[in-house]
Design an enzyme around this catalytic site. Sequence first.
Site, PDB file in Angstrom:
ATOM      1  N   LYS A  89       0.811  -1.225   0.000  1.00  0.00           N
ATOM      2  CA  LYS A  89       0.000   0.000   0.000  1.00  0.00           C
ATOM      3  C   LYS A  89       0.842   1.272   0.000  1.00  0.00           C
ATOM      4  O   LYS A  89       0.425   2.297  -0.543  1.00  0.00           O
ATOM      5  CB  LYS A  89      -0.935  -0.005   1.216  1.00  0.00           C
ATOM      6  CG  LYS A  89      -1.913  -1.176   1.240  1.00  0.00           C
ATOM      7  CD  LYS A  89      -3.054  -0.999   0.277  1.00  0.00           C
ATOM      8  CE  LYS A  89      -3.997  -2.183   0.271  1.00  0.00           C
ATOM      9  NZ  LYS A  89      -5.038  -2.081  -0.752  1.00  0.00           N
ATOM     10  N   GLU A 111      -9.846   6.029   3.176  1.00  0.00           N
ATOM     11  CA  GLU A 111     -10.640   4.966   3.784  1.00  0.00           C
ATOM     12  C   GLU A 111      -9.688   3.808   4.059  1.00  0.00           C
ATOM     13  O   GLU A 111      -8.638   3.701   3.435  1.00  0.00           O
ATOM     14  CB  GLU A 111     -11.742   4.518   2.826  1.00  0.00           C
ATOM     15  CG  GLU A 111     -11.323   3.474   1.763  1.00  0.00           C
ATOM     16  CD  GLU A 111     -10.302   3.978   0.742  1.00  0.00           C
ATOM     17  OE1 GLU A 111     -10.192   5.209   0.577  1.00  0.00           O
ATOM     18  OE2 GLU A 111      -9.614   3.146   0.127  1.00  0.00           O
ATOM     19  N   SER A 381       1.646  -9.774  -1.020  1.00  0.00           N
ATOM     20  CA  SER A 381       1.320  -8.349  -0.893  1.00  0.00           C
ATOM     21  C   SER A 381       1.574  -7.767   0.488  1.00  0.00           C
ATOM     22  O   SER A 381       1.803  -6.572   0.624  1.00  0.00           O
ATOM     23  CB  SER A 381      -0.146  -8.131  -1.277  1.00  0.00           C
ATOM     24  OG  SER A 381      -0.986  -8.956  -0.493  1.00  0.00           O
TER      25      SER A 381
HETATM   26  C1  LIG Z   1      -1.680  -7.080   2.442  1.00  0.00           C
HETATM   27  C2  LIG Z   1      -2.817  -6.747   1.552  1.00  0.00           C
HETATM   28  N1  LIG Z   1      -2.947  -7.406   0.397  1.00  0.00           N
HETATM   29  C3  LIG Z   1      -3.967  -7.161  -0.445  1.00  0.00           C
HETATM   30  C4  LIG Z   1      -4.936  -6.226  -0.134  1.00  0.00           C
HETATM   31  C5  LIG Z   1      -6.076  -6.048  -1.088  1.00  0.00           C
HETATM   32  O1  LIG Z   1      -6.040  -4.874  -1.810  1.00  0.00           O
HETATM   33  P1  LIG Z   1      -5.625  -4.814  -3.332  1.00  0.00           P
HETATM   34  O2  LIG Z   1      -6.456  -5.809  -4.071  1.00  0.00           O
HETATM   35  O3  LIG Z   1      -5.906  -3.425  -3.726  1.00  0.00           O
HETATM   36  O4  LIG Z   1      -4.176  -5.145  -3.447  1.00  0.00           O
HETATM   37  C6  LIG Z   1      -4.840  -5.503   1.063  1.00  0.00           C
HETATM   38  C7  LIG Z   1      -5.853  -4.491   1.429  1.00  0.00           C
HETATM   39  O5  LIG Z   1      -5.927  -3.953   2.479  1.00  0.00           O
HETATM   40  C8  LIG Z   1      -3.749  -5.779   1.922  1.00  0.00           C
HETATM   41  O6  LIG Z   1      -3.628  -5.128   3.082  1.00  0.00           O
END
Ligand SMILES: Cc1ncc(COP(=O)(O)O)c(C=O)c1O
Lengths: 405, 272
Positions: A89, A111, A381
């Site tokens: 993020k 948000e 992620s």
């Molecule tokens: C670690 C992590 N992965 C994935 C996501 C999902 O979001 P996005 O699909 O935008 O990557 C989030 C959302 O808070 C997250 O914190």
Amino acid sequence: MSEMVSRGRFGRFGGRYVPETLMPALEELEVAYQEARSDPAYHEELAYYLREFVGRPTPLYLAERLSDHLGVLRVYLKREDLCHTGAHKINNTLGQVLLARRLGKTRIIAETGAGQHGVATATAAALFGLDCDIYMGEEDIGRQSLNVFRMRLLGARVIPVTSGSKTLKDATNETLRDWTASVRTTHYIIGSVVGPHPFPEMIRECQSVIGREARAQILEAEGRLPDACVACVGGGSNSIGLFHPFVNDEDVELIGVEAGGRGLDTEEHGASLTAGRVGVLHGCETFLLYDDDGQIIPAHSVSAGLDYPGVGPEHAHLKDSGRARYVTVEDHDALKAFQMLSVLEGIIPAFESAHAISWLDRLAGETREAGGMKTVVLCLSGRGDKDVHQAEGLLTEMLDDEEVR
Amino acid sequence: MGDRLETCFERLRTQGRSGLFPFVTAGDPDLGFTRELLPLMTEAGADGFEIGVPFSDPLADGPTIQRSSMRSLTGGTRLSGVLEMVGEVRADIPDTPLVLMTYYNPIIAMGLSEFVRGASQVGADAVIVPDLPPEEAGALLGIMKDYPLEPVFMLAPTSTQERIELVNDVGGGFIYYVGQMGVTGARDALDSDLGATLGRINRVKNRPVLVGFGIKTPEQAAEVAGYADGVIVGSALIDVMEAEASREDKMRAACDYIASLREGLDRSKTVS
Ligand SMILES: Cc1ncc(COP(=O)(O)O)c(C=O)c1O
């Protein structure tokens, strides 16, 4: 007659469906973003902070024990969990805070669902001394109390949202409402590749650093492109960040993993691409979860970050055009994968990322059946520290019952 | 087309009066209530109505209309039911302009053509979609042009000259001027720039301008009416009804309130 064109389309998806009050701000933002994009000084500044503050480039790590366990996959993990603040993020929030400064805005709002985007926003705001208010559903505040404290520690105000389902979609409504009143002084940092144009494109550009690095790293490590890229899809920012630089590499399969929640045969999931219909929410036209009367159905997932009834319009287009494939993983399987990666690799993944990990089992099955081997880049992620408390309750039984080792 | 709206504004002009357009959420607390309330408010001095279709995620609305929408949805209100109700109330108030206000997704779910056909069949005169700016309205406008249904667009304090001209060009019926930054909700003070922005709009407009968002007292209504062709009052009306328990008391309070706004508007016009 004045010009009347819809802007910011991915195929037939996207656009700018917002109240009139916000239209001029979006036009202004689009201009500022285009200027920044072609300004080397902006890129230099962003690159500096990504390197020195976030810790980029993140490693592309060959997960050997995981690969052995799966047998037919060679899995590389793109370690976004090693970014400062623990998830991808921050790539977006830094890029946008630099834009907000160019626009002369002194206040930042956002948000948050899991709290990861809220923490990343509060961090970027603290870095530049900007005021910061974060809207968070009351339900999520309960699930992610540690992140609430982190945001406050970083100097942000966390505003509980009690309307609707009290989760991410309602926090997004509330932030948009704030922005319609405050747009002259305030920049809204949306947390994923959703919202009105130019947000989906702008955030994709910020997150594409994931795929650009991964592409160079895999070429370096393997001398060739991967067979598949896999990432979890909430709003879709880490996945589009990984996918985008590979979109023109037609032999690379792109697989997005949505939250199957308690199963697609229930209403409790977050699989807008797999099980949703085309509609309009939060400023863009995309796949959504809604009932026969157009009312939005609250999503469900064990992971707060995938708990969103919509998805980025660029994913809607990738699905429609057949360029990417979207699949689902249910809560239970994500939890198993959460545990598996911890045991096999010494990496505790975020619940969100665990959905992508879990899909590897099925990809391995498909690959075995087809009689081959595949090299896979998976976007890890985020790290799972934020989820450990929740996992303790959910997994203790499973740890006693099942043997993964 | 748009006969009722045109006739209504024509009548107001010749009488030298300002238009009073209450907003209600259809189906709060149920559709029978709304159906009964509209004719009563007409008698109390309303010139036309905005009929809100409840939506789960009303992002242009403040707490009052959010609560009102939730009550209506909890009671089972559906867009098809709202259209039916409009058809029924039409018989009682044959000349009163009825303007549907709905977010875009319920229209998408019903189907654009079916919605436009249905709305004009039951005798609605115009449609406002707060999350559909002119740039995105091509598909809906393309269908509406074959029906006696006017597309009403909004302008806001932030609207540029270019956007004022755009809305004036592509819109129909009237221009809805959002008198406050932010979401719907009754305010104690009006935007101090109101006169200036409305001046910019009045210089180019070729249709009436109604001002909504934030109006609460008869004095505020009268002040706003000094710059425009009329006012839209929503949250303050819903607040008044929320404060009462029984259906009868809600209706009586609503009508008293509408009568007080009517009086405020008419008094200011005879004075000036
Ligand atoms: C670690 C992590 N992965 C994935 C996501 C999902 O979001 P996005 O699909 O935008 O990557 C989030 C959302 O808070 C997250 O914190």
